[in-house]
Every structure is written in C-alpha cells, then in structure tokens.
Design a protein around this motif. Structure first.
Motif, PDB file in Angstrom:
ATOM      1  N   ARG A 184      56.743 -29.453 -11.928  1.00  0.00           N
ATOM      2  CA  ARG A 184      56.267 -28.503 -12.917  1.00  0.00           C
ATOM      3  C   ARG A 184      55.992 -27.181 -12.214  1.00  0.00           C
ATOM      4  N   ARG A 185      56.236 -26.099 -12.927  1.00  0.00           N
ATOM      5  CA  ARG A 185      55.939 -24.769 -12.391  1.00  0.00           C
ATOM      6  C   ARG A 185      55.736 -23.817 -13.555  1.00  0.00           C
ATOM      7  N   GLY A 186      55.076 -22.720 -13.328  1.00  0.00           N
ATOM      8  CA  GLY A 186      54.859 -21.764 -14.396  1.00  0.00           C
ATOM      9  C   GLY A 186      54.053 -20.577 -13.908  1.00  0.00           C
ATOM     10  N   THR A 187      53.733 -19.705 -14.857  1.00  0.00           N
ATOM     11  CA  THR A 187      52.931 -18.520 -14.563  1.00  0.00           C
ATOM     12  C   THR A 187      51.689 -18.543 -15.443  1.00  0.00           C
ATOM     13  N   ALA A 188      50.540 -18.420 -14.825  1.00  0.00           N
ATOM     14  CA  ALA A 188      49.271 -18.277 -15.541  1.00  0.00           C
ATOM     15  C   ALA A 188      48.806 -16.842 -15.374  1.00  0.00           C
ATOM     16  N   TRP A 189      47.825 -16.458 -16.174  1.00  0.00           N
ATOM     17  CA  TRP A 189      47.339 -15.075 -16.138  1.00  0.00           C
ATOM     18  C   TRP A 189      45.856 -15.068 -15.811  1.00  0.00           C
ATOM     19  N   ALA A 190      45.539 -14.442 -14.716  1.00  0.00           N
ATOM     20  CA  ALA A 190      44.144 -14.312 -14.278  1.00  0.00           C
ATOM     21  C   ALA A 190      43.567 -13.060 -14.922  1.00  0.00           C
ATOM     22  N   ARG A 191      42.609 -13.244 -15.817  1.00  0.00           N
ATOM     23  CA  ARG A 191      42.101 -12.142 -16.643  1.00  0.00           C
ATOM     24  C   ARG A 191      40.711 -11.702 -16.173  1.00  0.00           C
ATOM     25  N   PRO A 192      40.463 -10.409 -16.208  1.00  0.00           N
ATOM     26  CA  PRO A 192      39.139  -9.918 -15.803  1.00  0.00           C
ATOM     27  C   PRO A 192      37.999 -10.538 -16.599  1.00  0.00           C
ATOM     28  N   ALA A 193      38.226 -10.821 -17.896  1.00  0.00           N
ATOM     29  CA  ALA A 193      37.162 -11.350 -18.742  1.00  0.00           C
ATOM     30  C   ALA A 193      36.640 -12.693 -18.253  1.00  0.00           C
ATOM     31  N   TYR A 194      37.456 -13.429 -17.505  1.00  0.00           N
ATOM     32  CA  TYR A 194      37.050 -14.720 -16.966  1.00  0.00           C
ATOM     33  C   TYR A 194      37.042 -14.697 -15.443  1.00  0.00           C
ATOM     34  N   GLY A 195      36.692 -13.554 -14.877  1.00  0.00           N
ATOM     35  CA  GLY A 195      36.534 -13.450 -13.439  1.00  0.00           C
ATOM     36  C   GLY A 195      37.810 -13.684 -12.660  1.00  0.00           C
ATOM     37  N   HIS A 196      38.958 -13.463 -13.285  1.00  0.00           N
ATOM     38  CA  HIS A 196      40.258 -13.737 -12.675  1.00  0.00           C
ATOM     39  C   HIS A 196      40.383 -15.198 -12.238  1.00  0.00           C
ATOM     40  N   MET A 209      38.473  -7.825  -7.469  1.00  0.00           N
ATOM     41  CA  MET A 209      39.795  -7.680  -8.063  1.00  0.00           C
ATOM     42  C   MET A 209      39.890  -6.410  -8.905  1.00  0.00           C
ATOM     43  N   PRO A 210      41.097  -5.826  -9.009  1.00  0.00           N
ATOM     44  CA  PRO A 210      41.273  -4.687  -9.918  1.00  0.00           C
ATOM     45  C   PRO A 210      41.056  -5.119 -11.360  1.00  0.00           C
ATOM     46  N   ASP A 211      40.681  -4.181 -12.197  1.00  0.00           N
ATOM     47  CA  ASP A 211      40.341  -4.481 -13.584  1.00  0.00           C
ATOM     48  C   ASP A 211      41.610  -4.574 -14.430  1.00  0.00           C
ATOM     49  N   ARG A 212      42.417  -5.573 -14.150  1.00  0.00           N
ATOM     50  CA  ARG A 212      43.640  -5.805 -14.917  1.00  0.00           C
ATOM     51  C   ARG A 212      44.023  -7.274 -14.819  1.00  0.00           C
ATOM     52  N   THR A 213      44.820  -7.704 -15.765  1.00  0.00           N
ATOM     53  CA  THR A 213      45.320  -9.075 -15.769  1.00  0.00           C
ATOM     54  C   THR A 213      46.418  -9.221 -14.724  1.00  0.00           C
ATOM     55  N   VAL A 214      46.372 -10.318 -13.993  1.00  0.00           N
ATOM     56  CA  VAL A 214      47.277 -10.525 -12.863  1.00  0.00           C
ATOM     57  C   VAL A 214      48.057 -11.825 -13.063  1.00  0.00           C
ATOM     58  N   PRO A 215      49.382 -11.807 -12.897  1.00  0.00           N
ATOM     59  CA  PRO A 215      50.151 -13.047 -12.986  1.00  0.00           C
ATOM     60  C   PRO A 215      49.945 -13.908 -11.746  1.00  0.00           C
ATOM     61  N   VAL A 216      49.769 -15.193 -11.977  1.00  0.00           N
ATOM     62  CA  VAL A 216      49.597 -16.151 -10.885  1.00  0.00           C
ATOM     63  C   VAL A 216      50.611 -17.273 -11.088  1.00  0.00           C
ATOM     64  N   LEU A 265      44.586 -27.696 -13.041  1.00  0.00           N
ATOM     65  CA  LEU A 265      44.649 -27.015 -11.750  1.00  0.00           C
ATOM     66  C   LEU A 265      43.835 -25.734 -11.834  1.00  0.00           C
ATOM     67  N   TRP A 266      43.082 -25.438 -10.771  1.00  0.00           N
ATOM     68  CA  TRP A 266      42.154 -24.305 -10.797  1.00  0.00           C
ATOM     69  C   TRP A 266      42.276 -23.448  -9.548  1.00  0.00           C
ATOM     70  N   THR A 267      42.109 -22.148  -9.727  1.00  0.00           N
ATOM     71  CA  THR A 267      41.802 -21.233  -8.647  1.00  0.00           C
ATOM     72  C   THR A 267      41.131 -20.010  -9.262  1.00  0.00           C
ATOM     73  N   ARG A 268      40.581 -19.160  -8.417  1.00  0.00           N
ATOM     74  CA  ARG A 268      40.034 -17.889  -8.875  1.00  0.00           C
ATOM     75  C   ARG A 268      40.358 -16.836  -7.835  1.00  0.00           C
ATOM     76  N   LEU A 269      40.945 -15.741  -8.269  1.00  0.00           N
ATOM     77  CA  LEU A 269      41.292 -14.651  -7.362  1.00  0.00           C
ATOM     78  C   LEU A 269      40.021 -13.860  -7.048  1.00  0.00           C
ATOM     79  N   ALA A 270      39.663 -13.801  -5.765  1.00  0.00           N
ATOM     80  CA  ALA A 270      38.409 -13.143  -5.387  1.00  0.00           C
ATOM     81  C   ALA A 270      38.484 -12.688  -3.928  1.00  0.00           C
ATOM     82  N   PRO A 271      39.117 -11.537  -3.661  1.00  0.00           N
ATOM     83  CA  PRO A 271      39.201 -11.053  -2.273  1.00  0.00           C
ATOM     84  C   PRO A 271      37.861 -10.610  -1.702  1.00  0.00           C
ATOM     85  N   ASP A 272      36.897 -10.289  -2.557  1.00  0.00           N
ATOM     86  CA  ASP A 272      35.554  -9.921  -2.107  1.00  0.00           C
ATOM     87  C   ASP A 272      34.567 -10.800  -2.878  1.00  0.00           C
ATOM     88  N   PRO A 273      34.487 -12.078  -2.541  1.00  0.00           N
ATOM     89  CA  PRO A 273      33.848 -13.067  -3.422  1.00  0.00           C
ATOM     90  C   PRO A 273      32.362 -12.871  -3.645  1.00  0.00           C
TER      91      PRO A 273
END
Length: 517
Positions: A99-111, A77-84, A63-71
């Motif tokens: 299935r459910r869980g929490t992934a972490w969107a990291r700045p190093a990989y473009g969130h 995105m702010p320069d911090r890791t964000v729980p998704v 499963l994929w997504t990318r957080l990008a409010p200003d794509p």
C-alpha cells in the motif's frame, strides 16, 4: 514462554534500522502534483517525533507521524498544508510494497498525519515509512489483528501507563521492545501536566503547566523525544487511552481539580486544547477527532475469537468525586456515564471471545487503606463509585474470562475481583492487573513502601501481588490461559537499566482469579 529473544526475532527487530541506508536513495514516490507542491523546501528534521501505528484490525492499521522540525517550540512548520508520502510493505527493505499513498499534514492539526490503511492481510507483520520535503522518516514495524473467526493462536500484550518525564527515563520500553509484543495497551498518563521542577531527573519544558494548544503540543513533543519510547512506538502498534494527567490531575468530566482557580469556560478551553494535542500525537482513527472539549476514546478491538479488548474512558463522563464513604456508595454516581456503561455491558454480554479484556485507567479492585476495623478508600478510583462498580462485577459472573488491565497507581497491584468486596467470602468473578508505572514515582524506596503497604494486606485479602518497582506487565494469551510476567527495571534515574522478571502469574480459562506461579 521464555523472555529471551531468538536471533531470528532480534534480526527482525533491527532490520528496519538497517534498511534506512538503502532507503536514503529511494525512488521518487510522489506523484507529479505532490512533487510540485514539495518543491517548497521544508526545514530539516521534520520527522523528529518519529513514527507510530495503532488500533490494529484484521485488515487495517493506523499509521502516524507529525512533522515538527522545532518540536519544543510549536513544531516549526510553515503555515501551509504539506503532502506526506507513505508506504507500507511486507519486508523491511520495501521490496514488496502493498500500500502507498499521499496524506496531507495540515496546520490545524499540528501537521500530524493519521493514515487509516485498509485491505491488509490479517495477523501479518508490515513495515512502513513516510517522506516529506525530500526527507525520510525512520522505518516503523506493525502488525494486523488475527482473522475475525480465528479461535486459537497466541497474542502477546504489553501493558504500560504513567510515564512522568521528570521522575525518570522511560527505560522499561527498551526491554519491552526486546520482548516483541503484538500490541501495547497504554492506559493513561502519557504526559504529565506539572510545572518544571528543578529537582527532577529531567526537567519539563516550558515555564508552567500547559493550558493552551501550543503548550500541550510542546509537552507531547518532549515526551515523544525519549528514545526508548520512540523505538517502542516504531516497533509495535499501540492501543491508547488517557487518564487525568493528559489534562489536569483528578479532573472529572468538565470539572477541574481546582474549580476555585479554573472557571468552567477556562477549563473547557483547556480540555479542548488538551484533547486536540492528544489526538495529534496518538495513532488513532478519525473517530477520535475531538469536537471541542469532547473526544470519543472508548472503543472495542477484536483479536479473533481469542480476545476482545474493551477500551474505557473513565474521565470524560464521570460524576465529580465523592468526599466521604457515604458519597462513595451513592447509586447516582457514575464512572462511565449511562451510554458508555450500556456499550460496555452489551459488549461483554454478547462477546464471542474466549477472553474479555477491559482497559480501565482506574483500579477496580478495592483498596482499603484503613488498617484494622473500618474502611478508607481512594475516591478517585472505582472505590469512589461503588454502586456502579458492584453492578459491573455482578455482570462479570456471566462473562467469559473477564480480565481488567489498569494503570494509575504507580504500583503493581494484582488482585482477584470479587462480586462484593464488603464480603470477603463472595465469589471471585475476574482478575485485575494494575500495571506499575513506566517512570512515575522514580526509583522508589522499597523498605519504606513495604512499611507503608504490608500492614494493609490483611484488610485486602484479594491482593495477590504488591510491588513498587518501575516497569510494565507482559501477557501471553492463549485459549487455555494467560501467562503474565511482571517485568521491572533496576532504575529509571539513568538512561540505561537492567530488566528482570519480578513475578510470574497465571489466569486459567474458566477459573476466575489470578494465581502466582
């Protein structure tokens, strides 16, 4: 199989969208620790790039997504890791969450977020969604592969490639979604690296070609904003690989198209940026996380014992292109590299599958461009690596029902694969479907195309169908045969188009080659 969609299937296709209203008031998903981290507000529109899934297994899916409010400006995105938070359910209203869980969107990989979900049931529809910063993504729909030992059944595959933003809208995907494929195989040129053009149907973002990571991220984000592409990603899993335009036209390994303008160090830096952006925007597993200017994309997917899909990488390991007919027949040239070639041949020799599919970015059948006596080839295609191509075609004689799925050409070119194209009477050992482009080359002048290509047909008797409309190919695979449809649209220069079936073809199990129905 009819191309019409039943009312029940249409309801399934649209149920995810209908469920969003109920989902807006969804229960709190996040555990207490993640909710605390989420209190730091995120900008609005974090799910602007949508959702996707890919690489189905009998018990798993990515499963994929990318957080990008200003794509188009690096992501915003702010320069911090964000729980998704993510959820996967057996129904579009998420009443039966499995299935459910929490992934972490990291700045190093473009969130970006890549969730490799396992423990699922084979050959099942699932629905999924993400939540971050109090915002909810659209609902996606996906499907797992059949059980490993299942020998029969039916698999519907869509083949797509070559979607140039500036040449047109991605209208073929609207029809593809209605055809409800089990999986979409995309064989390259997901983006184009060309500079913005004032004459394009749509204009590329930026001020020139992308070279750095932020520039590639912006280009991918622009392509992801096409509504038909976004809807198709949300409607079925993709299996992807890249060709050249994801980095640089006609590159070979670490050699750019123009080595006089791009030094080796500069080009490896470009490869590093391009491969990372590719990973960040594709629904692929962690095995594809790049290592500098290298990325592992060749892989194998199984659809029971009905079909094995071998996904190739025909860019990263190849020798530099030949520049002459003598060079094209040089036995030292390689398209695949030694390790990938061994991997492919072993996978074909020991395959338990009824159908052995090969996703090859570059056309394998011969294209003789010279009308009459003599030969003239495209050296960037398999014609430029003939010794390796011919050895592979000899292997096909011992392979169960090999079928090659290809892109690159911006044309529909459907061919028999012969053991030796220098001998038109040599054995037919397989079939190749070169899918037309989604939008590249735009609305082509059909009369001019015929005037250019029809005179060459006598020199290429293995060609079964040649056409220049935009669209994609659709395959219904069963044990007894593959029924193929060439689906085309009347235009890509407008946001909506009228689709139709241009041609129907069939490949019979145990009878190499392809036949127009």
């Amino acid at each position: 199989m009819s191309g019409a969609v039943s009312p029940d299937r249409r309801r399934v296709l649209t149920a995810g969208a209908a469920a969003l209203g109920a989902a807006a008031s969804a229960q709190l998903w996040l555990p207490a620790t993640a909710r605390a981290a989420e209190r730091k507000a995120l900008p609005d529109g974090v799910f602007s790039l949508g959702v996707a899934s890919g690489d189905p297994l009998p018990d798993g899916i990515v499963l994929w997504t990318r957080l990008a409010p200003d794509p188009l400006n690096g992501g915003g995105m702010p320069d911090r890791t964000v729980p998704v938070e993510w959820q996967l359910a057996e129904d579009p209203r998420f009443r039966r969450i499995v299935r459910r869980g929490t992934a972490w969107a990291r700045p190093a990989y473009g969130h970006s977020v890549h969730v490799d979900v396992r423990g699922l049931r084979p050959d099942r529809r699932y629905w999924y969604r993400f939540r971050a910063g109090g915002q909810l993504s659209r609902t996606g729909r996906t499907r797992t592969a059949p059980p490993a030992q299942s020998a029969g059944g039916h698999l519907r595959v869509a083949l797509a490639s070559c979607q140039n933003w500036q040449h047109g809208y991605f209208t073929p995907y609207a029809d593809m979604l209605q055809q409800d494929p089990d999986v979409v195989v995309f064989v390259g040129d997901y983006i184009y690296e060309s500079s913005p053009s004032a004459t394009g149907v749509r204009r590329h973002e930026g001020s020139g070609e992308p070279y750095g990571l932020t520039q590639y991220r912006n280009r991918y984000a622009q392509y992801r904003s096409d509504p038909d592409l976004a809807a198709m990603h949300a409607g079925a899993p993709f299996v992807v690989t890249f060709d050249d335009h994801e980095i640089d036209n006609d590159f070979a390994g670490e050699i750019p198209q123009d080595p006089d303008k791009q030094s080796h160090d500069a080009f490896t830096a470009r490869l590093t940026a391009g491969y990372q952006a590719y990973y960040e925007h594709m629904p692929v597993r962690a095995s594809a996380v790049p290592n500098g200017p290298h990325i592992r994309m060749h892989r194998r997917l199984e659809f029971g014992r009905l079909a094995r899909l071998n996904v190739l990488d025909t860019r990263q390991y190849r020798s530099d292109q030949a520049t002459s007919q003598e060079g094209a027949q040089d036995p030292s040239l390689t398209m695949l590299g030694a390790a990938q070639k061994r991997w492919l041949v072993d996978g074909l020799r020991h395959s338990p599958a009824r159908w052995n599919l090969i996703a090859s970015q570059i056309m394998m059948a011969e294209t003789d461009l010279q009308v009459g006596e003599g030969k003239l080839w495209y050296y960037d295609a398999w014609d430029g690596y003939q010794s390796e191509r011919n050895a592979l075609l000899q292997e096909f004689r011992r392979v169960s029902n090999p079928v090659v799925l290809t892109g690159d050409r911006h044309l529909t070119m459907i061919s028999d694969l012969r053991e030796d194209f220098a001998d038109p009477s040599s054995a037919v050992v397989g079939a190749e479907f070169v899918g037309t482009s989604v939008s590249s080359n735009g609305d082509q002048d059909q009369a001019a195309f015929r005037a250019q290509w029809d005179p060459r047909r006598a020199d290429n008797p293995h060609w079964k169908l040649l056409d220049a409309h935009r669209g994609y190919h659709l395959f219904d695979i069963r044990r007894g045969g593959i029924d193929a449809r060439v689906r085309v649209v009347d235009t890509v220069v407008k946001p909506q188009a009228t689709p139709r079936t241009l041609a129907r073809l069939r490949v019979e199990a145990g009878r190499p080659g392809v036949h127009v129905v």
